[in-house]
Design a protein around this motif. Structure first.
Motif, PDB file in Angstrom:
ATOM      1  N   GLY A  12       0.815  -1.207   0.000  1.00 32.70           N
ATOM      2  CA  GLY A  12       0.000   0.000   0.000  1.00 32.70           C
ATOM      3  C   GLY A  12       0.851   1.261   0.000  1.00 32.70           C
ATOM      4  N   SER A  39      -1.633  11.628  -0.107  1.00 37.85           N
ATOM      5  CA  SER A  39      -0.874  10.435  -0.484  1.00 37.85           C
ATOM      6  C   SER A  39       0.497  10.442   0.170  1.00 37.85           C
ATOM      7  N   LEU A  77       1.740   4.224   6.293  1.00 37.67           N
ATOM      8  CA  LEU A  77       1.774   2.810   5.933  1.00 37.67           C
ATOM      9  C   LEU A  77       3.197   2.261   6.007  1.00 37.67           C
TER      10      LEU A  77
END
Length: 335
Positions: free
Chosen positions: A33, A235, A242
């Motif tokens: 991810g 993002s 992540l």
């Protein structure tokens, strides 16, 4: 290459066996991810820097990311999340990331998305060289051989002599050198600093540094581009989160190889969004750099495992009763 997260070097004692609390499938999923979000972040940057001043792109990218981090962290932690005994190291880390990311965006404006990604993969190689020369870490012929092969792969990707790639390749190489060097300089911060502290200091310093670039121009974005700027910041933060969670969920050796999926995403998104067809130089050179990085990770892990393994106990001498001299017994008693 998106350089905000740490390059996947074996700093988390990857030689150790997986802990009972490790969740390797989750760690792999989180790393995949992160690579998707990193590639999207680079794609957004590549599109926006073609229409807006680079200083504006960098400031809005870092500023929006900093705002999102504050919105998520401060309600739960308060200003205590900024508390640290190593402010100088945080500032140095943030400034290096600000320069590194700026070089990345400049390269994206001049090179294919996958090309910048492939060259960015050489950051761990530069980190290894600096560790050897600066920290006097032990080296061996295998390590030097891997580094040389990796740098040859970078040369293949940059394709010296192709005028359209030379300047962009220099920016991409500058990013890799900067990121790899500072990764070694601030090694070990994660052992003393909380993840939230690392993240918010990094975003704050980058936003402040990139604000200085606004002197080179600013243009109000259109409605659709404003949305893209928001997605760029989101993002960026999502990839950071992540990435950190992936390394906290599983050993680095289990999740780091999936980092190289960024090259696949970069080729695919570069073709779909920008019409960039991967060249033979990019495919071959990228494969060499990826193989060198993976081999370096394996070699470092194996070396650390061997160094940290407990010494083997000497095998006890075998005592045979039919040899009375061993026990100091008389032959009559032994018989």
């Amino acid at each position: 290459m998106q350089s905000a997260p740490r390059a996947p070097t074996p700093d988390r004692a990857p030689a150790q066996a997986a802990r009972p609390a490790d969740n390797i499938p989750l760690g792999i999923a989180l790393m995949i991810g992160a690579t998707v979000l990193l590639t999207l972040s680079n794609a957004f940057s590549k599109h926006l820097v073609a229409h807006y001043p680079v200083g504006e792109v960098m400031f809005l990218r870092s500023g929006i990311a900093f705002g999102l981090v504050c919105a998520f962290l401060l309600p739960a932690t308060g200003l205590g999340v900024f508390r640290t005994k190593r402010p100088g190291a945080h500032v140095a880390r943030g400034l290096s990331q600000a320069v590194s990311q700026t070089l990345t965006v400049l390269a994206l404006g001049l090179m294919p998305l996958a090309g910048v990604t492939a060259i960015g993969f050489s950051a761990p190689l530069f980190a290894a060289v600096v560790a050897i020369l600066w920290h006097k870490e032990a080296s061996d012929p295998v390590r030097w051989g891997v580094l040389i092969v990796g740098f040859l792969g970078v040369l293949v990707v940059t394709n010296p002599g192709a005028d359209s790639l030379q300047v962009g390749a220099l920016f991409a190489l500058g990013n890799a050198v900067m990121y790899g060097t500072v990764t070694v300089a601030v090694r070990g911060m994660a052992k003393t600093e909380k993840a939230g502290t690392l993240l918010i200091w990094q975003m704050a310093v980058m936003a402040a540094a990139h604000a200085l670039l606004l002197v080179f121009g600013f243009r109000w974005p259109s409605g659709p581009d404003a949305v893209l700027f928001g997605l760029l910041g989101a993002s960026n933060v999502g990839a950071q989160y992540l990435w950190t969670r992936a390394l906290a969920s599983a050993p680095a050796t289990a999740v780091s190889p999936f980092y190289y999926l960024m090259l696949v995403w970069g080729m695919g998104l570069g073709y779909l969004a920008f019409g960039e067809v991967p060249t033979p130089h990019l495919v071959v050179g990228g494969a060499i750099v990826v193989a060198a990085g993976a081999l370096l990770l394996w070699h470092e892990t194996w070396t650390r495992r061997r160094a940290s393994a407990p010494p083997r106990l000497a095998r006890p001498a075998v005592v045979r009763l039919h040899r009375p001299a061993v026990l100091g017994l008389s032959r009559d008693y032994a018989a």
